[in-house]
Motif scaffolding. Structure first.
Motif, PDB file in Angstrom:
ATOM      1  N   MET D 183      -0.843   5.831  14.506  1.00  0.00           N
ATOM      2  CA  MET D 183      -0.781   4.396  14.731  1.00  0.00           C
ATOM      3  C   MET D 183      -1.192   3.634  13.526  1.00  0.00           C
ATOM      4  SD  MET D 183       0.001   3.442  17.687  1.00  0.00           S
ATOM      5  CE  MET D 183      -0.584   2.039  18.230  1.00  0.00           C
ATOM      6  N   TYR D 186       1.644   1.422  12.021  1.00  0.00           N
ATOM      7  CA  TYR D 186       1.834   0.050  12.741  1.00  0.00           C
ATOM      8  C   TYR D 186       0.805  -0.851  12.253  1.00  0.00           C
ATOM      9  CZ  TYR D 186       4.639   2.705  15.982  1.00  0.00           C
ATOM     10  OH  TYR D 186       5.618   3.377  16.583  1.00  0.00           O
ATOM     11  N   GLN D 189       1.642  -1.898   8.866  1.00  0.00           N
ATOM     12  CA  GLN D 189       2.690  -2.625   8.645  1.00  0.00           C
ATOM     13  C   GLN D 189       2.698  -4.409   9.300  1.00  0.00           C
ATOM     14  OE1 GLN D 189       5.691  -0.187  10.897  1.00  0.00           O
ATOM     15  NE2 GLN D 189       7.154  -0.996   9.509  1.00  0.00           N
ATOM     16  N   ALA D 190       1.777  -4.160  10.440  1.00  0.00           N
ATOM     17  CA  ALA D 190       0.963  -5.521  10.675  1.00  0.00           C
ATOM     18  C   ALA D 190       0.212  -6.113   9.677  1.00  0.00           C
ATOM     19  CB  ALA D 190       0.003  -5.049  11.912  1.00  0.00           C
ATOM     20  N   SER D 193       2.608  -7.834   7.146  1.00  0.00           N
ATOM     21  CA  SER D 193       3.054  -9.046   7.721  1.00  0.00           C
ATOM     22  C   SER D 193       2.096 -10.269   7.758  1.00  0.00           C
ATOM     23  CB  SER D 193       3.613  -8.678   9.108  1.00  0.00           C
ATOM     24  OG  SER D 193       3.755  -9.784  10.000  1.00  0.00           O
ATOM     25  N   ASP D 194       1.068 -10.075   8.220  1.00  0.00           N
ATOM     26  CA  ASP D 194      -0.138 -11.059   8.344  1.00  0.00           C
ATOM     27  C   ASP D 194      -1.546 -10.411   8.511  1.00  0.00           C
ATOM     28  OD1 ASP D 194      -1.854 -13.069   9.283  1.00  0.00           O
ATOM     29  OD2 ASP D 194       0.026 -14.065  10.216  1.00  0.00           O
ATOM     30  N   VAL D 201      -6.414  -9.062  16.113  1.00  0.00           N
ATOM     31  CA  VAL D 201      -6.118  -8.081  17.251  1.00  0.00           C
ATOM     32  C   VAL D 201      -7.001  -6.701  16.800  1.00  0.00           C
ATOM     33  CG1 VAL D 201      -4.110  -8.974  17.735  1.00  0.00           C
ATOM     34  CG2 VAL D 201      -4.311  -7.039  15.958  1.00  0.00           C
ATOM     35  N   GLY D 202      -8.081  -6.799  15.942  1.00  0.00           N
ATOM     36  CA  GLY D 202      -9.070  -5.781  15.997  1.00  0.00           C
ATOM     37  C   GLY D 202      -8.926  -4.660  14.876  1.00  0.00           C
ATOM     38  N   ILE D 203      -7.748  -5.123  14.065  1.00  0.00           N
ATOM     39  CA  ILE D 203      -7.430  -3.980  13.049  1.00  0.00           C
ATOM     40  C   ILE D 203      -8.612  -4.179  11.846  1.00  0.00           C
ATOM     41  CG2 ILE D 203      -5.901  -3.183  11.365  1.00  0.00           C
ATOM     42  CD1 ILE D 203      -3.614  -4.278  13.185  1.00  0.00           C
TER      43      ILE D 203
ATOM     44  N   PRO E  87       3.503 -13.527  14.266  1.00  0.00           N
ATOM     45  CA  PRO E  87       3.638 -12.284  14.910  1.00  0.00           C
ATOM     46  C   PRO E  87       3.753 -11.480  13.609  1.00  0.00           C
ATOM     47  CG  PRO E  87       5.800 -13.453  14.869  1.00  0.00           C
ATOM     48  CD  PRO E  87       4.691 -14.591  14.374  1.00  0.00           C
ATOM     49  N   PHE E  88       3.755  -9.962  14.079  1.00  0.00           N
ATOM     50  CA  PHE E  88       4.152  -9.190  13.015  1.00  0.00           C
ATOM     51  C   PHE E  88       5.731  -8.976  12.859  1.00  0.00           C
ATOM     52  CE2 PHE E  88      -0.011  -7.673  14.901  1.00  0.00           C
ATOM     53  CZ  PHE E  88      -0.863  -7.956  13.869  1.00  0.00           C
ATOM     54  N   LEU E  91       7.432  -5.588  13.045  1.00  0.00           N
ATOM     55  CA  LEU E  91       7.291  -4.476  14.237  1.00  0.00           C
ATOM     56  C   LEU E  91       8.425  -5.184  15.363  1.00  0.00           C
ATOM     57  CD1 LEU E  91       3.585  -4.124  14.047  1.00  0.00           C
ATOM     58  CD2 LEU E  91       5.191  -2.401  13.160  1.00  0.00           C
ATOM     59  N   GLU E  95       5.754  -3.064  19.675  1.00  0.00           N
ATOM     60  CA  GLU E  95       4.670  -2.471  18.759  1.00  0.00           C
ATOM     61  C   GLU E  95       3.743  -3.473  18.483  1.00  0.00           C
ATOM     62  OE1 GLU E  95       7.998   0.686  16.537  1.00  0.00           O
ATOM     63  OE2 GLU E  95       7.590  -1.285  15.990  1.00  0.00           O
ATOM     64  N   ALA E  98       1.314  -3.077  21.230  1.00  0.00           N
ATOM     65  CA  ALA E  98       0.835  -1.816  21.149  1.00  0.00           C
ATOM     66  C   ALA E  98      -0.307  -1.699  20.191  1.00  0.00           C
ATOM     67  CB  ALA E  98       1.652  -0.717  21.061  1.00  0.00           C
ATOM     68  N   VAL E  99       0.019  -2.264  19.012  1.00  0.00           N
ATOM     69  CA  VAL E  99      -0.861  -1.946  17.770  1.00  0.00           C
ATOM     70  C   VAL E  99      -2.193  -2.856  18.236  1.00  0.00           C
ATOM     71  CG1 VAL E  99      -0.307  -3.959  16.540  1.00  0.00           C
ATOM     72  CG2 VAL E  99      -0.962  -1.948  15.302  1.00  0.00           C
ATOM     73  N   SER E 100      -2.099  -3.876  18.899  1.00  0.00           N
ATOM     74  CA  SER E 100      -3.293  -4.611  19.398  1.00  0.00           C
ATOM     75  C   SER E 100      -4.158  -3.786  20.272  1.00  0.00           C
ATOM     76  CB  SER E 100      -3.035  -6.062  20.159  1.00  0.00           C
ATOM     77  OG  SER E 100      -2.040  -6.640  19.418  1.00  0.00           O
ATOM     78  N   TYR E 102      -4.034  -0.869  20.627  1.00  0.00           N
ATOM     79  CA  TYR E 102      -4.760   0.346  20.126  1.00  0.00           C
ATOM     80  C   TYR E 102      -5.945   0.213  19.270  1.00  0.00           C
ATOM     81  CZ  TYR E 102      -4.983   4.908  17.570  1.00  0.00           C
ATOM     82  OH  TYR E 102      -5.430   6.090  17.173  1.00  0.00           O
ATOM     83  N   TYR E 103      -6.107  -0.837  18.631  1.00  0.00           N
ATOM     84  CA  TYR E 103      -7.049  -1.342  17.467  1.00  0.00           C
ATOM     85  C   TYR E 103      -7.873  -2.270  18.111  1.00  0.00           C
ATOM     86  CZ  TYR E 103      -4.760   1.259  13.888  1.00  0.00           C
ATOM     87  OH  TYR E 103      -4.350   2.187  12.809  1.00  0.00           O
ATOM     88  N   GLY E 104      -7.625  -2.914  19.081  1.00  0.00           N
ATOM     89  CA  GLY E 104      -8.341  -4.074  19.682  1.00  0.00           C
ATOM     90  C   GLY E 104      -9.398  -3.840  20.600  1.00  0.00           C
ATOM     91  N   ARG E 111      -2.899   6.916  21.867  1.00  0.00           N
ATOM     92  CA  ARG E 111      -1.584   6.233  21.499  1.00  0.00           C
ATOM     93  C   ARG E 111      -0.992   5.941  22.850  1.00  0.00           C
ATOM     94  NH1 ARG E 111       2.142   6.743  17.000  1.00  0.00           N
ATOM     95  NH2 ARG E 111       4.139   6.978  17.919  1.00  0.00           N
ATOM     96  N   ALA E 114      -2.289   2.982  24.658  1.00  0.00           N
ATOM     97  CA  ALA E 114      -2.240   1.734  23.972  1.00  0.00           C
ATOM     98  C   ALA E 114      -0.820   1.335  24.561  1.00  0.00           C
ATOM     99  CB  ALA E 114      -2.179   2.024  22.522  1.00  0.00           C
ATOM    100  N   PHE E 115       0.223   2.216  24.648  1.00  0.00           N
ATOM    101  CA  PHE E 115       1.725   1.686  24.991  1.00  0.00           C
ATOM    102  C   PHE E 115       1.622   1.069  26.218  1.00  0.00           C
ATOM    103  CE2 PHE E 115       3.005   3.334  20.753  1.00  0.00           C
ATOM    104  CZ  PHE E 115       3.937   2.366  20.488  1.00  0.00           C
ATOM    105  N   ARG E 150      -0.445 -10.400  22.809  1.00  0.00           N
ATOM    106  CA  ARG E 150      -1.128  -9.523  21.947  1.00  0.00           C
ATOM    107  C   ARG E 150      -2.606  -9.670  22.152  1.00  0.00           C
ATOM    108  NH1 ARG E 150       1.098 -10.914  15.894  1.00  0.00           N
ATOM    109  NH2 ARG E 150      -0.581 -12.475  16.354  1.00  0.00           N
ATOM    110  N   THR E 154      -5.694  -6.580  23.971  1.00  0.00           N
ATOM    111  CA  THR E 154      -6.785  -6.264  23.127  1.00  0.00           C
ATOM    112  C   THR E 154      -8.119  -6.019  24.386  1.00  0.00           C
ATOM    113  OG1 THR E 154      -7.966  -8.377  22.755  1.00  0.00           O
ATOM    114  CG2 THR E 154      -6.496  -7.508  21.229  1.00  0.00           C
TER     115      THR E 154
END
Ligand SMILES: Nc1ncnc2c1ncn2[C@@H]1O[C@H](COP(=O)(O)OP(=O)(O)OP(=O)(O)O)[C@@H](O)[C@H]1O
Ligand SMILES: Nc1ncnc2c1ncn2[C@@H]1O[C@H](COP(=O)(O)OP(=O)(O)OP(=O)(O)O)[C@@H](O)[C@H]1O
Ligand SMILES: [Mg+2]
Ligand SMILES: [Mg+2]
Lengths: 234, 397, 288, 324, 248
Positions: D183, D186, D189-190, D193-194, D201-203, E87-88, E91, E95, E98-100, E102-104, E111, E114-115, E150, E154
């Motif tokens: 993951m 991702y 990549q996120a 981008s920003d 979002v918690g990253i 937005p990203f 992705l 995605e 999903a990335v939110s 997973y991490y949020g 994984r 998350a999806f 997004r 989370t």
């Protein structure tokens, strides 16, 4: 004055306008309304040449604009107040206005036009040396309109001048539009705030998914049940 | 050799031409013991990695019998080790860093050329000799400043300078390196002015020397003598073109450019060789002044082709690395037997500079009104050295 | 710390100021181009190199008077700048910033090798002898003083151009919003071309002053390239006045650092200072 | 098994056979170079493809090479221990410079230029510390025995190095694959981008970024260390310095930084191109080869911005789409 | 669940938020309004950890979260959307979400989970879950929905929604308002909503707070606020719809 016949346009593979036709007479104020993504902004962009015409014809005072490059459209008397104002944030108000008078023809009358814009918007004169990016939304909208007026246009295109602004400011903006009208400018305006814009303009077109769905006198549209239900939400 | 990049203009190209002339001359005479010499040229582009890649290619792909040349000491060092480890034969023509051999105990690498420690030595010894009679100063009162580009060459020479000058009792008032591509040397000039040396020992390449001399003049730096050490100072025509009379009476330490030697002091026949080389170089390049690098390229090549190679073929039956090595170790050319004057005898294995010519030596030259004269060693002198700089000279005190 | 010492230190400082003039002039064009087009010309110093060759050939080989030769160089490099934009930058304007950075890096390689191919590796210089300026114990380079003055004039001239004229204002505006320029009646392609031309012209101007002090050779760009970038970034990329001031700061580091320590440590200090500054003020000393 | 496992293994098997196919040492030499550089380029791309364009890898590579050799020459510390120390040193440096960059949001042009300055500092320091590093003269690892010693990580035979390089290269590719499948990719990549939105979002932006920077720097240092052992000679210009940093980025862009084998293709392409051009014309017309090389780089970036392999894949994709 | 006391944020000499205090109960929807530049987004940025508050306390479920990093605040259960969608870009839609997921989330998830969460969140905002779709095809409304998805992915307890509707047409706005209500109803998520479109806002929120020049000038039920003279002066003007809705 402005005439669009069967205009199509789009972005890459995506087509946003499908044969839209519309005309604006000198001295008129006309609105284009419609839901998000209908292609309203695209329509204005086609007129001012930012995106190319794929099909159809476009003319201003009888002069065809189909092949005129974007930066020369303004010479025909069309000025565009873009969506989200798009001022140059790190230039001062006066410098923003100066760019508006970039055309050689406008440069020679720069001082005169500047006075006119300042008389129209005294607030701008007060803030002439402030960086445009630091002003409030309503002030920015004034500056954007002023910038467009600096080229000495006959027709003013406005794209959602009220978007994202507080209600009081929205009212101020519509007052602005009224003032511009009363100064004798021809106006083509795109708005989401249908109820208010229809009170300002003479006629309106309804655009949906890239096609003109309806057109008519604004009073009639305002009275139409269909419009009220779908777009005014009452 | 480096045929492109910064080193190319610093003399590498001149040396390559000298080498080619020697090979041409041998081939015109029918080659060596019936073998024609086929040179395969490679451009090291003034970059060490390119030099290494080219060496790999020449040895393994082109299957050359031996490697010869190399201008930059920075390339010489790794190449010598690489080639030696691969048990191939390497004949170094121009590069001078002592580090190539020092304590490395290389078996297949030979260099008839002088090495950098000797440069440093020469200028100091020369100064020690002239201090009293000419400069009216005790050796121990003589203040010298050593400045150098910080490449291997400059560093090597400067070390030699420092060691020997101190040993002889002089005061080293400043020793400093700088990058050959420096944009500004004015702070160095200011420091020199503060240190007030009598003599400046300088080692550098062309652009930095020009910059330094120009900034020195503009900065009001004055001294009694300027002694350069090869490289940029070897290209006097360039300096004259730029500075005209201002470089009059400057010194340069270098292996001698063959044409400057008095042919009578050498073995018979050697003088003609020099003349031929000069003629061809001028014809090829259209340049009037033949830099010492040409002589280096030519001389070393000539020694190898006319002395070592024939012996290897005749006595050891070929030109594999082993045969060449044995032949090289037996080389014994007396002083005066080469166009650059010095003799050739290699240090034997086990010596701390094994493979280095024990008989090589540079000379100290002085430029007088566009001509190059030999000022040291005293035996080869063609001029009575002018020191300190005469009154009226741009840098004279 | 006797008085003599102070004089030398003072001389080092003044020399630093003068060096700052040279570097500041170099940074000017680069900053202009970056500020407007948002592309860093890595090959900027190579354009300067070509300018130096132009002066050399015009003056030494064709016997054109120095001043005219300099004018020629400004024009030639200006045209080169415009060409660079037209042929190389324009095709990559829409792609990733890294590609824009690299494409000019490729041009750097190309110009350097090309110069070697065409001009050979010899060092060349004008062979001019300029008068010496001295005040008591202190000596200054005439060429540097000249460069300093020209840099100052260039700076002021450019500033007036950018703030007073319609074209200049448009150039500043396009840096902030490329897309809507046509709405103002501005042909942004032409504006870019003009800017690149001016950027090139400034490189040519810098070349004229450099060639008075330095030998020309194909690799001369490497001497000035990296330091020029540092200066531009330190001053805030695209901020012309910042770049100018940063040039003086960096040159003081080099000059005074080199005065007290070995010369390369002057550079190490300058670069380390640069990194530290980035940590303290990432947008450059004078950014935003 | 997937394409990103099979392709590297097939290539590896082919390369492993090269010595038995009677190839010359020169050929092997080029292969070793491609693999070693390919590894370093891959290491660079680990972060480069997430918008972290570093021009500081010359510094990491230089530290990897220099620390290993210095430890060996001065303390006779075997490279088996020296290399990990060198890698640790490079990672430490990356942390010292990387962390503030991450915290202070130094990105884009600024990140590239800060790291460029780092390279300059390291290269100048190596030159400045000439008493121990040999300055620009460079440094040679002391030779052990007859040139082959496992203890000293010195092998006279190129074939041994071929296998060492091959293993290293495979490690690089599998690290890439691991990053690609997690993951974390991702997240990165996120982030590219920003950053603000990613954090919202918690990253943990700082940790994710610094992790990939350290990984990339460490692998690069390892590559540098092995490269030094292979060449048996290092100098500031070949393993450190701005030239190296630029070379890395160029090759990667030429090969394609967004696909697993892109950096390797870049290594093969640039090396072979440079060698061929030099051999064919460079030795005849001096500088003509580098002129063409520079020109080709420019054309590449203009017409193949995704690199060779990137363009090939994009082409295949299009063909597939058409067929479907 | 949220207590804000004397929250202040200065930029140089300019005070964007000055001494803002308020409480928020679990399950409430609070409307935050005020003229442009009055400090609404800045308040959000301080709450969500994007900005470090100059002074003041923020207690969320008993913990003082002022000064926490964005990611930590997110893990604590506060999610936000951005006024201008961010937005990203590199992705896909799925995605992005999903990335939110997973991490949020406070509790780490696999994984696959998350999806699953991501698909759920997309369904909730009525965006397609097709894994191959990039964000290029999303219009203004789509991007706002993506912001919301997004944030939802989370698994927040508190949602800070910044002007989700600006530039949307009526029907889209109604949809969005319904969505926010559904979020509260189905997930029990507490919401602070910043909006300029009074018509929709007044209909949905329980309580409104009005900022001007960074200070709270009024607070209360929609009807109270709509009648507040100061609010009318600096914000509402004679907007008829606002009052209509507030009264309804
Ligand atoms: N630069 C672009 N690239 C690709 N598609 C675009 C681009 N700009 C707009 N579109 C698409 O074109 C369609 C029409 O967009 P346009 O901006 O004209 O709509 P609009 O009526 O102005 O909507 P809104 O009320 O949201 O401003 C939308 O579906 C939009 O997604
Ligand atoms: N990072 C910053 N640096 C300096 N000033 C800032 C910054 N962020 C916001 N501001 C200023 O703080 C003030 C409040 O901005 P904020 O974005 O919070 O307003 P808002 O209430 O969200 O307005 P809008 O309704 O237009 O979104 C504005 O004057 C803005 O210019
Ligand atoms: Mg629109
Ligand atoms: Mg806001």
């Amino acid at each position: 004055m402005l005439k669009l016949e069967g205009v199509s346009a789009g972005y890459g593979d995506f087509q946003a306008l499908f044969g839209a036709s519309l005309d604006v007479q000198a001295g008129e104020a006309v609105a284009v309304i419609g839901p998000n993504g209908a292609g309203k902004t695209t329509l204005l962009r086609v007129i001012s040449g930012i995106i190319p015409l794929r099909e159809g014809h476009l003319s201003m005072e009888g002069r065809p604009l189909d092949r005129v490059p974007a930066h020369r459209i303004i010479e025909t008397g069309i000025a565009h107040v873009p969506e989200n104002r798009r001022l140059f944030p790190r230039l001062t108000v006066e410098e923003n206005l100066k760019i508006g008078a970039y055309l050689p023809a406008a440069r020679s009358r720069f001082a005169e036009r500047l006075d006119f814009v300042y008389s129209l918007f005294p607030r701008m004169k007060e803030r002439r040396n402030q960086l445009a990016g630091t002003m409030s939304g309503g002030e920015q909208q004034m500056c954007a309109i002023g910038r467009a007026l600096m080229s000495g246009p006959k027709l003013l295109l406005m794209d959602e001048p009220s978007a994202g602004l507080a209600p009081v400011i929205v009212q101020q903006v519509f007052d602005l539009v009224r003032r511009i009208r009363s100064e004798g400018y021809t106006v083509l305006i795109v708005e989401q705030n249908i109820q208010q814009v229809l009170k300002v303009v003479d006629r309106a077109y309804l655009l949906e998914v890239g096609r003109i769905k309806l057109s008519g006198k604004s009073a009639d549209l305002l009275a139409s049940d269909e419009i009220r239900r779908a777009y005014i939400g009452l | 050799y480096d045929l492109t990049g910064p080193f190319a203009g610093g003399g590498s190209k001149a040396a390559a031409i000298g080498t080619q002339i020697a090979i041409d001359m041998i081939n015109e005479k029918g080659g060596v013991e019936g073998h024609k010499i086929i040179p395969i040229n490679a451009d090291a582009q003034s970059k060490a990695d390119v030099a290494i890649n080219e060496a790999e290619r020449l040895l393994n792909q082109e299957k050359v019998d031996l490697l010869m040349g190399v201008y930059s000491s920075a390339h010489c060092v790794p190449l010598a080790q690489k080639v030696d480890a691969a048990q191939k034969f390497f004949w170094a023509n121009v590069c001078v860093a002592s580090a190539v051999f020092k304590d490395k105990n290389l078996k297949y690498v030979f260099r008839p050329q002088v090495h950098s420690d000797q440069f440093g030595e020469a200028s100091c010894k020369f100064l020690a000799e002239v201090a009293k009679p000419k400069m009216k100063k005790e050796v121990k009162d003589l203040k010298v400043a050593i400045i150098h580009e910080d490449g291997p060459y400059g560093v090597g020479v400067a070390q030699g300078n420092e060691e020997v000058c101190k040993e002889l009792g002089m005061q080293v008032v400043l020793k400093e390196g700088y990058s050959a591509s420096s944009a500004d040397l004015s702070s160095l000039v200011t420091k020199l002015k503060r240190a007030r040396p009598d003599v400046i020992l300088h080692t550098g390449y062309n652009p930095d020397i020009t910059l330094f001399l120009r900034q020195s003049r503009e900065g009001g730096l004055r001294f009694d003598a300027m002694i350069g050490h090869g490289a940029g100072y070897g290209q006097i025509d360039k300096l004259i073109e730029t500075f005209k009379d201002d470089v009059n009476y400057f010194y340069n330490v270098d292996p001698v450019a063959a044409q400057l030697l008095d042919a009578k002091s050498l073995k018979p026949g050697i003088g003609d060789l020099t003349a031929e080389m000069i003629k061809r170089y001028k014809a090829q390049t259209g340049v009037q002044e033949v830099p010492p690098h040409t002589s280096m390229g030519f001389n070393q090549t000539w020694i190898f082709l006319s002395d070592v190679l024939p012996r290897a073929i005749k006595k050891y039956g070929g030109f594999d690395a082993e045969a060449l090595r044995k032949a090289a170790l037996e080389t014994n050319i007396p002083e005066g037997g080469t166009i650059q004057g010095y003799g050739v005898k290699f240090n034997p294995p086990g010596h701390k500079m094994a493979g280095q010519n024990a008989l090589s030596s540079p000379v100290v030259m002085q430029y007088v009104k566009g001509e190059t004269k030999i000022a040291w060693p005293t035996g080869l002198r063609t001029i009575d050295p002018v020191i300190p700089l005469p009154k009226g000279h741009a840098y004279a005190r | 710390m006797d008085t003599i010492f102070d004089i030398y230190l003072l001389e080092a400082i003044v020399n630093g100021v003068l060096l700052g003039g040279v570097l500041g002039l170099l940074a000017l064009g680069l900053n202009l181009v970056f500020g407007v087009i948002d592309v860093v010309w890595i090959c900027y110093a190579e354009l300067v190199m070509l300018g130096m060759y132009t002066v050399y050939f015009l003056h030494v080989v064709y016997g054109v008077p120095v001043l005219l030769a300099c004018l020629g160089a400004v024009v030639v490099v200006g045209v080169l700048g415009a060409l660079l934009h037209y042929l190389v930058i324009r095709p990559v304007l829409q792609s990733e910033p890294i590609n824009q950075l690299l494409v000019t890096g490729g041009v750097l390689f190309f110009l350097q090798s090309f110069a070697t191919l065409v001009f050979g590796i010899e060092f060349r210089n004008l062979g001019l002898k300029l008068p010496i300026l001295n005040f008591g114990e202190m000596y200054f380079s005439y060429a540097r003083v000249l460069a300093f003055l020209v840099a100052l004039a260039g700076m002021v001239g450019l500033y007036l151009f950018l703030t007073r004229t319609f074209l200049g204002t448009a150039i500043r505006a396009i840096a902030q919003d490329r897309e809507i320029m046509p709405l103002m009646g501005v042909d942004s392609r032409k504006l870019y071309l003009v800017t690149s031309g001016i950027g090139g012209g400034l490189a040519g101007l810098a070349a004229c002053l450099l060639v008075l002090q330095y030998d020309v050779h194909p690799a001369i760009g490497l001497t000035f390239g990296p330091i020029t970038f540092m200066i531009c970034v330190l001053g805030g990329l695209g901020n012309m006045i910042g770049g100018f001031v940063a040039a003086f700061i960096i040159s003081q580091f080099i000059s005074i650092g080199g005065f007290f320590f070995h010369i390369e440590w002057g550079y190490v200090i300058a670069f380390a200072f640069f990194i530290l500054t980035m940590f303290i003020r990432p947008q450059g000393l004078f950014g935003k | 098994m997937q394409r990103d496992v099979i392709a590297p293994l097939v290539i590896a098997a082919l390369v492993a056979l090269a010595p038995f196919a009677g190839q010359t040492d020169y050929f092997i030499h080029i292969l070793v170079q491609i693999l070693l550089w390919g590894f370093i380029y891959t290491a660079w791309s680990l972060m480069g493809r997430f918008g972290l364009v570093s021009l500081g890898h010359g510094a990491f590579m230089g530290i990897g090479a220099y620390v290993t050799v210095l430890l060996w020459n001065f303390f006779e510390l075997t490279p088996w221990i020296g290399m990990p120390i060198a890698v640790a040193a490079a990672v430490a440096l990356a942390a010292i410079v990387g962390w503030p960059c991450v915290r202070l949001r130094i990105v884009g042009h600024y990140f590239a230029l800060v790291t460029l300055a780092l390279t300059a500092v390291v290269a100048l320091s190596i030159v400045g510390l000439r008493d121990i590093t040999g300055g620009s003269l460079g440094l040679t690892p002391n030779r052990e025995a007859a040139g082959t010693s496992i203890y000293a990580f010195q092998f006279a035979s190129k074939t041994v190095f071929l296998y060492v390089a091959l293993v290293l290269w495979l490690i690089g590719l599998f690290v890439w694959r691991a990053v690609d499948r997690g993951m974390g990719r991702y997240a990165l990549q996120a982030i590219s981008s920003d950053e603000d939105a990613s954090a919202s979002v918690g990253i943990n932006v700082g940790v994710e970024k610094i992790r990939i920077i350290l990984l990339s720097a460490g692998l690069t240092a390892l590559g540098g260390a092995v490269f030094g052992q292979y060449q048996m000679y290092i100098n500031p210009e070949t393993v450190s310095g701005i030239g190296v940093s630029l070379q890395i980025v160029f090759a990667v862009v030429a090969g394609g930084m967004f696909v697993q084998l892109g950096p390797t293709v870049g290594a093969a392409f640039t090396l072979i191109l440079a060698e061929t051009l030099r051999i064919l014309i460079g030795n005849e017309y001096h500088a003509a080869d580098t002129t063409i090389y520079g020109l080709m780089l420019v054309l590449f970036i203009i017409f193949m911005p995704k690199g060779i392999l990137g363009a090939v894949f994009a082409g295949l994709e299009r063909a597939k789409a058409k067929a479907a | 669940m949220l207590e804000v006391r004397d929250l202040t944020k200065r930029f140089g000499g300019f005070t964007a938020v000055s001494g803002v205090s308020f409480d928020l109960a679990e399950g409430e929807i609070l409307g935050l309004i005020g003229p442009n530049g009055s400090g609404k987004s800045t308040t959000f940025n301080c709450l969500s950890g994007l900005y470090l508050p100059t002074s003041g306390n923020v207690r969320f479920q008993g913990r003082d979260i002022a000064g926490w990093s964005s990611s930590r605040v997110c893990h604590a259960g506060i999610a936000r959307t951005f006024q201008i969608p961010r937005p990203f870009k590199n992705l896909t839609i799925l995605e992005n979400v999903a990335v939110s997921a997973y991490y949020g989330r406070a509790r780490s998830v696999s994984r696959r989970e998350a999806f699953v969460h991501a698909e759920e969140a997309l369904a909730m905002v009525r965006l397609p879950v097709d894994p191959t779709l990039g964000i290029g095809g999303l219009g203004a409304a789509g991007l706002k929905k993506l912001e919301l998805a997004r944030a939802l992915a989370t698994g927040p307890k508190l949602l800070l929604a910044d002007e989700s509707l600006g530039g949307l047409d009526e029907s889209e706005m109604d949809q969005a308002a319904d969505m926010l209500q559904a979020i509260r109803r189905d997930k029990g998520i507490t919401i602070i909503w910043v909006e300029h479109i009074m018509g929709v806002l007044m209909r949905v929120v329980d309580r409104v707070m009005v900022l001007d020049h960074g200070e709270v000038i009024a607070s209360g039920t929609p009807a109270e606020v709509a009648a507040h003279p100061k609010v009318i002066e600096v914000y509402l003007g004679s907007d008829p719809t606002a009052r209509q809705h507030a009264q309804a």
